[in-house]
Design an enzyme around this catalytic site. Structure first.
Site, PDB file in Angstrom:
ATOM      1  N   GLU A   1      -5.747 -18.232  17.448  1.00 33.47           N
ATOM      2  CA  GLU A   1      -5.368 -19.259  18.425  1.00 33.47           C
ATOM      3  C   GLU A   1      -4.177 -20.073  17.944  1.00 33.47           C
ATOM      4  O   GLU A   1      -3.347 -20.497  18.745  1.00 33.47           O
ATOM      5  CB  GLU A   1      -6.561 -20.177  18.758  1.00 33.47           C
ATOM      6  CG  GLU A   1      -7.778 -19.458  19.360  1.00 33.47           C
ATOM      7  CD  GLU A   1      -7.463 -18.564  20.554  1.00 33.47           C
ATOM      8  OE1 GLU A   1      -6.496 -18.856  21.298  1.00 33.47           O
ATOM      9  OE2 GLU A   1      -8.166 -17.551  20.735  1.00 33.47           O
TER      10      GLU A   1
ATOM     11  N   HIS B   1      -1.104 -18.252  19.010  1.00 38.79           N
ATOM     12  CA  HIS B   1      -0.748 -18.576  20.401  1.00 38.79           C
ATOM     13  C   HIS B   1      -0.104 -19.964  20.468  1.00 38.79           C
ATOM     14  O   HIS B   1       0.876 -20.174  21.169  1.00 38.79           O
ATOM     15  CB  HIS B   1      -2.011 -18.601  21.276  1.00 38.79           C
ATOM     16  CG  HIS B   1      -2.537 -17.241  21.654  1.00 38.79           C
ATOM     17  ND1 HIS B   1      -1.785 -16.313  22.319  1.00 38.79           N
ATOM     18  CD2 HIS B   1      -3.767 -16.676  21.478  1.00 38.79           C
ATOM     19  CE1 HIS B   1      -2.533 -15.221  22.548  1.00 38.79           C
ATOM     20  NE2 HIS B   1      -3.725 -15.411  22.038  1.00 38.79           N
TER      21      HIS B   1
ATOM     22  N   GLU C   1      -0.034 -12.373  23.268  1.00 44.49           N
ATOM     23  CA  GLU C   1      -0.997 -11.760  22.357  1.00 44.49           C
ATOM     24  C   GLU C   1      -0.288 -11.234  21.100  1.00 44.49           C
ATOM     25  O   GLU C   1      -0.857 -11.243  20.008  1.00 44.49           O
ATOM     26  CB  GLU C   1      -1.757 -10.645  23.082  1.00 44.49           C
ATOM     27  CG  GLU C   1      -3.042 -10.197  22.410  1.00 44.49           C
ATOM     28  CD  GLU C   1      -4.126 -11.268  22.344  1.00 44.49           C
ATOM     29  OE1 GLU C   1      -3.991 -12.348  22.941  1.00 44.49           O
ATOM     30  OE2 GLU C   1      -5.132 -11.012  21.650  1.00 44.49           O
TER      31      GLU C   1
HETATM   32 ZN    ZN Z   1      -5.381 -14.057  22.246  1.00 46.34          ZN
END
Ligand code: ZN
Length: 506
Positions: A270, A273, A299
């Site tokens: 995370e 991201h 991603e």
């Molecule tokens: Zn992801």
């Protein structure tokens, strides 16, 4: 007649987009609270608030005024250089606008209602292994998915409109070609690895107290470049990243005190991201440019940090001694080599979200191929469980013992429509390897820096070449700029063969 300058019209458009953005980000805060600290009693009222806000945001965004401004500014935008921020803003806003007005509000309402009904059914049907309970509702989902695609006709393939929403610029035909090539290479690699003794990962299942797990994960992502002045981490059931504005991009994780991987790798995932979103040019705030450009590219950024960096030998050379100090009871008698092999254990399983990075893409491709076949009409819902089991047997060498671990395993088809939800995961893995090769070409010292716990060179390269653009460049444009080509299979296979070739002496 009063002549209004382009500058004024553009200001007017940005002002209106900012209001839409304010409403959407306010929804995000409510959603974040709902997923973290809200008491269970708040759920009905909160659902109502979120629905009202999203309706108002939708009405504002699809208003005639925004439509008119996009029309009048079209020629101005087209006369600008392709790379100009205003030109990109007008292109991306137009694309989103057209997409939103094509779907009638009544149809969206019907889909939302049906899908939340199916999700409710699935939550009890899955543990009860009751396929019959969701079978007919899924037929309705398929029919709605096909009807949804028709609003975007003409298209080359019925799955294209759904793929377009999350991975703009990618077509079913291209993805099929790339995935076909990847599958051919992956299946024998998985067979070669599973023919050997599996790695011993028992150390990962010892006792890891929660507070120390959180502290370790946060120390690592701080080193990597996640900015806690513009973010924070909290706990939730299903980890995710959420953006409120360029100064507040949060991540959420979950902790299992008897399994080290769960919290640590989801924190790093995370944070990957979130670093992407933290690195977007802050001048784009409040516009549709201020988000990652596609599901696949997003991603790729989480996978870069989670897999390529945080599962590498160099990474653990630096961090394992510190981890051992923090968890002397669990890791005192474990060597770095054992630990490194454990976090890279490859074992075919039935559950996508628990899969290792070698088998993961096979799970994704099975789902992608099946949903495309359903949309085409080449496969019926009644035959879906059998088709699912056949592919698992062929690709992964294991056969699901029941529906619960087979066709009913994954949440996506039971919480949305068919099409568009899966390809981004594998595109992300492919792109992470392509981008990392480009970064290494520019800076061959990156692995040596990782072995010292330094990530600045990699982080800056990602910021300069990927993060800063937000949605200004489409995914195909970005990939072309960074790699000189399109999506490719070879870099990921080179990376997997190198890493797992060493670990499993292939
Ligand atoms: Zn992801």
């Amino acid at each position: 007649m009063i002549l209004i300058s382009h500058e004024q019209q553009l200001e007017d458009l940005k002002q209106r987009l900012k209001e839409v953005d304010d409403l959407e980000r306010a929804s995000a805060v409510l959603y974040w609270d709902m997923s973290t600290y809200m008491p269970p009693g708040g759920s009905a009222g909160r659902g109502q608030m979120l629905s009202t806000l999203s309706q108002v945001a939708h009405e504002k965004f699809t208003s005639a005024e925004i439509g008119k401004l996009l029309d009048t500014l079209q020629s101005y935008g087209e006369a600008l250089p392709h790379d100009h921020d205003d030109a990109a803003l007008l292109r991306v806003t137009r694309r989103n606008y057209d997409r939103r007005i094509k779907l009638p509000a009544r149809f969206v309402g019907e889909v939302t209602e049906h899908v939340s009904h199916v999700y409710q059914l699935w939550t009890t049907a899955r543990p009860a292994n009751d396929w019959a309970k969701v079978r007919d509702p899924l037929k309705k989902t398929l029919e709605l998915s096909r009807r949804g695609a028709e609003y975007f006709a003409p298209y080359d393939h019925i799955a294209d409109p759904m793929i377009d929403m999350s991975d703009y610029g990618m077509k079913t035909a291209d993805i099929r070609r790339v995935f076909g090539e990847l599958r051919e290479e992956l299946v024998p690699l998985v067979k070669a690895i599973t023919a050997q003794q599996p790695a011993d990962d028992s150390a990962l299942h010892r006792f890891f107290p929660e507070a120390a797990q959180i502290a370790f994960g946060e120390a690592v992502i701080r080193d990597m470049g996640y900015d806690f002045e513009r973010g924070r981490q909290d706990k939730t059931a299903h980890p995710f990243m959420i953006r409120f504005n360029s100064g507040d991009i949060r991540i959420l994780t979950r902790v299992d005190e008897h399994y080290f991987n769960d919290a640590f790798f989801s924190t790093v995932h995370e944070a990957g991201h979130a670093m992407y979103e933290q690195g977007i040019n802050p001048a784009y705030d409040g516009t549709p440019l201020a988000e990652g450009t596609s599901a696949g590219v997003h991603e790729s950024q989480s996978r870069t940090w989670e897999n390529i960096v945080a599962r590498s030998r160099e990474f653990w050379q630096h961090y394992f001694p510190r981890l051992q100090q923090m968890f002397p009871d669990a890791l005192g008698d474990v060597t770095m080599d054992t630990f490194h092999r454990a976090v890279n254990k490859v074992v075919p399983s039935l559950i996508r979200v628990d899969a290792d990075e070698v088998t993961y893409n096979l799970h994704v491709m099975i789902r992608f191929d099946l949903e495309v076949a359903l949309l085409e009409g080449a496969l019926e819902i009644d035959d879906l469980p059998r088709a699912w089991d056949e592919r698992y047997t062929h690709d992964l060498g294991i056969t699901p013992p029941d529906y619960q671990h087979g066709v009913m395993q994954d949440v996506h088809w039971f919480s949305g429509t068919f099409g568009g939800a899966f390809q981004g995961y594998t595109l992300g893995n492919l792109l992470s390897a392509q981008f990392y090769e480009a970064a290494l070409k520019a800076h061959p010292t990156i692995p040596a820096e990782i072995a010292r716990g330094h990530f600045g060179t990699l982080h800056s390269w990602l910021k300069d070449n990927i993060y800063q653009y937000g949605s200004k460049l489409t995914a195909p444009e970005l990939i072309q700029r960074v790699t000189g080509g399109g999506v490719e299979v070879a870099p990921l296979m080179r990376y997997l063969r190198t890493r797992f070739g060493e670990l499993y002496s292939l």
